[in-house]
Every structure is written in C-alpha cells, then in structure tokens.
Write an enzyme that holds these catalytic residues in place. Sequence first.
Site, PDB file in Angstrom:
ATOM      1  N   HIS A  97      -0.649  26.591  41.692  1.00  0.00           N
ATOM      2  CA  HIS A  97      -1.479  25.553  41.063  1.00  0.00           C
ATOM      3  C   HIS A  97      -2.424  26.170  40.020  1.00  0.00           C
ATOM      4  O   HIS A  97      -2.208  26.012  38.845  1.00  0.00           O
ATOM      5  CB  HIS A  97      -2.266  24.714  42.077  1.00  0.00           C
ATOM      6  CG  HIS A  97      -1.395  24.074  43.107  1.00  0.00           C
ATOM      7  ND1 HIS A  97      -0.372  23.215  42.781  1.00  0.00           N
ATOM      8  CD2 HIS A  97      -1.368  24.200  44.466  1.00  0.00           C
ATOM      9  CE1 HIS A  97       0.235  22.829  43.894  1.00  0.00           C
ATOM     10  NE2 HIS A  97      -0.345  23.412  44.930  1.00  0.00           N
TER      11      HIS A  97
ATOM     12  N   GLN B 162       8.121  18.554  54.107  1.00  0.00           N
ATOM     13  CA  GLN B 162       7.437  17.404  53.500  1.00  0.00           C
ATOM     14  C   GLN B 162       8.416  16.453  52.798  1.00  0.00           C
ATOM     15  O   GLN B 162       8.060  15.313  52.481  1.00  0.00           O
ATOM     16  CB  GLN B 162       6.345  17.880  52.529  1.00  0.00           C
ATOM     17  CG  GLN B 162       5.195  18.571  53.278  1.00  0.00           C
ATOM     18  CD  GLN B 162       4.113  19.121  52.361  1.00  0.00           C
ATOM     19  OE1 GLN B 162       4.066  18.805  51.175  1.00  0.00           O
ATOM     20  NE2 GLN B 162       3.236  19.949  52.907  1.00  0.00           N
TER      21      GLN B 162
ATOM     22  N   ASP C 219       7.066  22.024  45.590  1.00  0.00           N
ATOM     23  CA  ASP C 219       5.898  21.865  46.445  1.00  0.00           C
ATOM     24  C   ASP C 219       6.083  20.809  47.547  1.00  0.00           C
ATOM     25  O   ASP C 219       6.733  21.067  48.543  1.00  0.00           O
ATOM     26  CB  ASP C 219       4.672  21.570  45.559  1.00  0.00           C
ATOM     27  CG  ASP C 219       3.352  21.716  46.306  1.00  0.00           C
ATOM     28  OD1 ASP C 219       3.378  22.035  47.516  1.00  0.00           O
ATOM     29  OD2 ASP C 219       2.283  21.502  45.695  1.00  0.00           O
TER      30      ASP C 219
END
Length: 455
Positions: A271, A64, A322
């Site tokens: 989370h 990502q 993340d």
Amino acid sequence: MKMTDVRFWIEHALLPQGWVRDVRLQVSAGRIVGVMPGAVPEHGDVRLKIGVPGLGNLHSHAFQRGMAGLAEIGGASGDSFWTWRELMYTFLHRLDPDSFQAIAEQAYMEMLEAGFTRVGEFHYLHHQPDGARYDRPAEMSARVAAAAHATGIGLTLLPVFYAHADFGGAPPNPAQRRLIHDVDGFARLLDDASRAVASLGDAVLGIAPHSLRAVTPEELNVLVPLTAGPVHIHIAEQTREVDACLAWSSQRPVQWLYDHAPVDARWCLVHATHVDPAEVAAMVASQAVVGLCPITEANLGDGIFPMQAFAQAGGRFGVGSDSNVLIDAAEELRLLEYGQRLVARGRNVLARGDGVSSGRWLYQGALDGAAQALGGEAGLVVGASADLVELDAGHAAMTARSGDAWLDSWLFAARRGAVKAVWRAGRQVVSEGRHRHREAIAARYAAVLHKVLGA
Ligand code: ZN
C-alpha cells in the site's frame, strides 16, 4: 521427454528488449534454458501467436475471496475499512482447514485464468477458531501450499507475524486470536512452513510482519533476521493508521520504518498509500518494491498513492489482488493508471518518454517489481520459470493490432477473454480461458461456501 521439458515456439514474444518474432523457448524442469529468436517452428513445438511473461501477484489474502461482494452495504454510521475488517474477522472465524483450502484453490484458479502466474500469499490465519494451536504449527500454511499445488500457481509464502491490536504493543483483541504468535512460536511456524512448501519445487518463503500496529520495534528487530527471503509489511494504508503512528512515535509510518529497520531491495511495502515527498524519496533510494493493490484500495476507500512522483523518480512497484474482491491482472494495472489520470487530469501520465505505451510501461514495471518482491526472475529469460500467458489474437480487442498495442488493448480495452492460455513452470494450466481443473475446484468452492455462509 519429461513432462516439464517443453519447446515453445512463439510468433510474437515479449522479451526484455521488446517484441521479438519467431522465438523458441527451450524449457527444462519448468525453467527456461534457451531463448532463440528467428527460429523455425518444428514438429512437437507448443505454438503460441502472442506470448507474454506471466505476471506476479505480490499481495493476496486468498480466503477473503469467499466474502467478496458481501461488504457493499451502506450504513447510517458510515462504513469504513475498520467496519469491513470486523466482517472479515467474522468470516475468518468460520473457516476450518478444508474450507480455507477450497477457497484458496478458487482464488488461485481465478488468478491463473487472469494471467497471474505466481502469488505472494500474505498468510495470517494460523490457529483454530478459539485460538488453540493445530497439532502442526504450519497446518494452515500447508493448506496454502496444497492450494498452490492443486492449481499449479507459483507460491511465495509470507507467514504473517501478528501480536498486537495497535501501536505501542497493545494486547490483541479476541477477534484476532487465530492470528497471534510470540516470536518463538513464529520461529517454529517458519520452520514448519519451510517443510510445508518444500514439495512445490519452486516455492519461496519469506516473512510478513503484519504492520506497525501489530508488531513492536523489538519484535521487528528479531523477525527480520529470521529470513533471507522477502520481507513484506502493510504500511500507511489508512489515514487513521498514519495519525495513530504520529501520536505514538511523532513519525509517519514509512518515515518510522526507514529510521528503525534495514529496508532494502528484499522488502515490499504494501500500500504505502499515505506518504509525503521525503518518504517517497526514501522508498525510491532503498530499491524496495511498493506493493499497490488498486482494486482493493479503491474498494476499501484507502486513498491514492502518489504514483506519478514515485514513477518519475524511478521507484519500483508491483500489483496485488489483496482482498481478492475482484481478481484481474489487467484491471489492477488499468485502475492504477486511471486513478492517476483522474488526479492529474491528464492522459498516459505514468509512462515516461515520447511514444512509450502505457500498457507496456505498466506491464513491464509490474513484472519486474513483482519478481523482485516474490523472489524470482522476471520475464522470458534463461533461468526464469517458464510462466507464459498467451493473449488471444482472435479477440475483438486485439484485431488489427501489433506489439505494444496488444498490451494496451488487453489492459485498457478488453475483458477477461483476452487471456487465452497460461503455462506455469512449463505446464499448461489454462486453455481457452479456463483452468484445467475448473469444474472440480468450483464445485468444492460452492459446497464450502454454502456451508460456511449457511445458505
Ligand atoms: Zn493486505
């Protein structure tokens, strides 16, 4: 002397008991075998002025990094986590093994430059773009391992099990075809992944049931016994997920998990943003680590974890980069603290006790929590990996400071230049703030992104 047999002499070292002067670290085969305070520097010592243990990054989706900054456009329909996920799926479908590896190398290089020395890769991109299997089940896991090898970062590989689009075993949607396994296929993946990481020497292999959306209760029961290593799961990140879980089970996600799974210190709940006081108490009692990703959680608009209550009860935590929209160990901890200050309308709201430095409290907590969640030992102690960060004593933010004020100034008052050098398993990977292979890795990354993004 073998390459990883090294002696360090650290003028100011952060040990578990606090700052200690004139510390010799004896390192053999990448591990610390001796810690001697009050030592005199000797010829051949690698000398550091300010040395702290490298921090674990407990949650990453390396690929990502390549789409960081490409999802910051407003829209009339209202952008959300779920529209971000659509863009992420589009990007993901353009990646082949080589481009995936090049992006992971860039991300891991940036992590090392920021002071992260081990990464928990929550790895879910397993198959070809049309969903067909690669010849090797763990082809993409092997690329994660190759990126860790190329950069030198420590790897805890967490292959993700993903089978469903929503609660109640809903069939996966076409955009998820590169992610999907049944339980038998996942067992084969794990088997092959253990071979893929073996050559790294100190890699750790765990598993990651993706979320309660993607895994049925029956599958979760079969998956957890497949590993003696860490178990990581995304949970309660979004209020829509909490509502869907309530509609499906009449329980909130964390509540459901504790009623149906053997959650203990092996687990990392990533989370856990939306939890009530009973769920906070359950997480604390289980000794599981809560994996907080403050930069990504802010970027995606997830919400704010009730860290003050969790910390006061003695909960264990670590931080992760993340989505890798921005890779910075100090900024993760800074934002964790600042989010709570904004909620509490107070200062230094997490550190407990008079005179306790916020920087020290945050760093030590995240160090211990990440080590637990990633399957390693925390800190500069005998038996731990020789993962060391040298803070730049000459940086403006460090001027006329000492002890915990170095940590406070790094986390709250400096930019990236504060990390001067990094050693991983006794080997130097960053000097003067730059990774030793920066030029080659950055060039490969640029070439791949031009191709993938069609620029
Ligand atoms: Zn994640």
